[in-house]
Motif scaffolding. Structure first.
Motif, PDB file in Angstrom:
ATOM      1  N   ALA A 175      65.303  32.501  70.424  1.00  0.00           N
ATOM      2  CA  ALA A 175      65.092  33.905  70.779  1.00  0.00           C
ATOM      3  C   ALA A 175      65.360  34.128  72.253  1.00  0.00           C
ATOM      4  CB  ALA A 175      63.664  34.348  70.444  1.00  0.00           C
ATOM      5  N   PRO A 192      63.298  36.655  74.100  1.00  0.00           N
ATOM      6  CA  PRO A 192      62.212  37.625  73.867  1.00  0.00           C
ATOM      7  C   PRO A 192      61.815  38.447  75.091  1.00  0.00           C
ATOM      8  CG  PRO A 192      61.291  35.448  74.227  1.00  0.00           C
ATOM      9  CD  PRO A 192      62.799  35.295  74.336  1.00  0.00           C
ATOM     10  N   HIS A 245      71.172  43.569  68.618  1.00  0.00           N
ATOM     11  CA  HIS A 245      69.871  43.493  67.933  1.00  0.00           C
ATOM     12  C   HIS A 245      68.987  42.419  68.559  1.00  0.00           C
ATOM     13  CE1 HIS A 245      66.873  43.133  64.747  1.00  0.00           C
ATOM     14  NE2 HIS A 245      67.130  41.835  64.720  1.00  0.00           N
ATOM     15  N   THR A 271      65.598  43.639  70.712  1.00  0.00           N
ATOM     16  CA  THR A 271      64.310  43.441  70.025  1.00  0.00           C
ATOM     17  C   THR A 271      63.609  42.163  70.452  1.00  0.00           C
ATOM     18  OG1 THR A 271      65.264  42.219  68.146  1.00  0.00           O
ATOM     19  CG2 THR A 271      65.170  44.648  67.978  1.00  0.00           C
ATOM     20  N   ASP A 294      63.806  39.524  68.754  1.00  0.00           N
ATOM     21  CA  ASP A 294      63.388  38.911  67.498  1.00  0.00           C
ATOM     22  C   ASP A 294      63.881  37.471  67.393  1.00  0.00           C
ATOM     23  OD1 ASP A 294      62.033  38.973  65.132  1.00  0.00           O
ATOM     24  OD2 ASP A 294      63.532  40.126  64.023  1.00  0.00           O
ATOM     25  N   ARG A 295      63.089  36.632  66.730  1.00  0.00           N
ATOM     26  CA  ARG A 295      63.458  35.229  66.559  1.00  0.00           C
ATOM     27  C   ARG A 295      64.506  35.065  65.465  1.00  0.00           C
ATOM     28  NH1 ARG A 295      57.870  31.620  66.779  1.00  0.00           N
ATOM     29  NH2 ARG A 295      57.172  32.331  68.843  1.00  0.00           N
ATOM     30  N   LYS A 339      61.713  47.408  60.652  1.00  0.00           N
ATOM     31  CA  LYS A 339      61.064  46.392  61.472  1.00  0.00           C
ATOM     32  C   LYS A 339      61.607  46.415  62.892  1.00  0.00           C
ATOM     33  CE  LYS A 339      60.521  41.400  62.068  1.00  0.00           C
ATOM     34  NZ  LYS A 339      60.965  40.051  61.639  1.00  0.00           N
ATOM     35  N   ALA A 340      62.926  46.585  63.031  1.00  0.00           N
ATOM     36  CA  ALA A 340      63.541  46.622  64.362  1.00  0.00           C
ATOM     37  C   ALA A 340      63.030  47.818  65.159  1.00  0.00           C
ATOM     38  CB  ALA A 340      65.060  46.674  64.233  1.00  0.00           C
ATOM     39  N   LEU A 385      59.551  47.009  66.314  1.00  0.00           N
ATOM     40  CA  LEU A 385      59.577  46.063  67.429  1.00  0.00           C
ATOM     41  C   LEU A 385      59.939  46.760  68.731  1.00  0.00           C
ATOM     42  CD1 LEU A 385      61.302  42.838  66.031  1.00  0.00           C
ATOM     43  CD2 LEU A 385      59.018  42.997  67.020  1.00  0.00           C
ATOM     44  N   ARG A 418      58.212  47.118  72.906  1.00  0.00           N
ATOM     45  CA  ARG A 418      58.887  46.516  74.055  1.00  0.00           C
ATOM     46  C   ARG A 418      58.828  47.438  75.269  1.00  0.00           C
ATOM     47  NH1 ARG A 418      57.959  42.457  70.907  1.00  0.00           N
ATOM     48  NH2 ARG A 418      59.771  41.358  70.056  1.00  0.00           N
TER      49      ARG A 418
END
Length: 358
Positions: free
Chosen positions: A145, A147, A173, A177, A179-180, A270-271, A274, A278
């Motif tokens: 990630a 992050p 993306h 985000t 995201d992992r 979900k995105a 998230l 942030r």
């Protein structure tokens, strides 16, 4: 196994170890309690050792980079960076970033095959020490990630140079985000070359193969044939990602993701969720930096990273994000801006220029 590499600490730190066996050099990150997070001293030691090997009369056949314990490297020394942000004395943070970014460029330009073993957490600075290498082996279950938008920063270490070139907005993306993703996704994004089981990343076994005469190129091709590469979950979502993440307007991206989620696309919902957690300034600045990175070489991206790091450090969001996510663990950051839509273009421009926000 033919033998074990004798590892010795760098003169200035025992948190990174070096060795050479059968003509193959080793760099082993040795800070397992901190998931091998990089310090200024570690980056400096790695840079000096890489220079020494590159200038040696008898150069190593390859350099193998690995990490002790649960993962390769979970990032950089957040404590030093936050202390700079809180105190207003930026010298410590700037020294760290200058040393780390110089190491990232050195890895990308390295004249000897640089074989990175990516397992467990590979995040932030962990991507910088691996993904710029010439030969990148990633565990199928690696936790990869960038992050940084979650702590008020941005994907640095030149990562945007790679993510800007990922197919169909997958890199956008990942960058926005934080995201992992796993090993197959890392290959799809251009951050790794071949997926292997974690147990196949034993450094001594890799040294045996390289020391026995197998080239780094041949090793990667052999591993690709030996192990199932798997399907990238990110690639399976590329259709909606390409549609939603297009353009230069971060607020419009959130609107498209929200609409796509309401239409039933779970990943988009979900995105959007998230992104709502942030740092709005981080997200907007990351998008602008990512778009600029598409036309830059790595040196240009790292130069911009230096300015952006300076700008974000002074914004207040980084100190607040580290407090909320990593220190108090309350996830209640009070960001500078209430939403991505409320981030003025002038603030984004200031971050990219490395200037203090008004």
């Amino acid at each position: 196994m033919a033998g074990t590499t004798e590892m010795t600490p760098a003169p200035q730190t025992d948190e990174v170890l070096f060795g050479v066996r059968d003509g193959v050099a080793r760099i082993h990150l040795n800070r397992p309690k901190a998931l091998n997070a990089l310090t200024t001293e570690m980056c400096a030691a790695i840079g000096e050792q890489l220079t020494e090997w590159a200038e040696a009369d008898e150069k190593p056949r390859a350099v193998v980079v690995s990490g002790e314990g649960k993962g390769l490297c979970a990032g950089g020394d957040i404590k030093v960076l936050r202390e700079s942000a809180v105190s207003g004395d930026l010298a410590g943070a700037e020294e760290f970033w200058a040393t780390e970014y110089a190491m990232n460029q050195q890895i990308a330009d390295y004249p000897i095959p640089y074989v990175a073993l990516m397992h467990g957490p590979v995040m932030g600075g962990g991507i910088g020490i691996s993904a710029h290498g010439s030969h990148r082996l990633v565990a199928a279950d690696a936790k990869v990630a960038m992050p940084e938008t979650g702590i008020g920063l941005f994907p640095d270490v030149g990562a945007m140079h790679l993510l800007a070139r990922a197919p169909r907005e997958l890199g956008t993306h990942v960058a926005l985000t934080g995201d992992r993703f796993n090993g197959a996704d890392a290959v799809e994004l251009g951050l790794a070359d071949v997926v292997v089981p974690a147990e196949a990343l034993d450094p001594e076994a890799i040294v045996d193969r390289l020391g026995g005469g197998e080239s780094a190129d041949a090793l990667v091709e052999a591993l690709r044939g030996e192990y199932e590469q798997g399907e990238s979950a990110l690639a399976g979502q590329a259709e909606w990602m390409e549609r939603c993440y297009a353009g230069d307007d971060a607020a419009a991206i959130v609107e498209r993701l929200t609409a796509e989620g309401e239409a039933g696309t779970e990943g988009a919902a979900k995105a959007a969720e998230l992104l709502g957690t942030r740092s709005p300034l981080s997200v907007a600045a990351t998008l602008a930096g990512l778009r600029a990175a598409a036309g830059d070489d790595l040196a240009g991206v790292l130069a911009r990273d230096t300015k952006m790091a300076h700008g974000m450090l002074q914004s207040g969001d980084f100190a607040e994000g580290v407090r909320a996510v990593l220190i108090d663990r309350t996830n209640d950051a009070a960001w500078r801006h209430a939403s991505i839509a409320e981030v003025p273009a002038a603030d984004v421009e200031a971050v990219l220029a490395g200037e203090k926000l008004g």
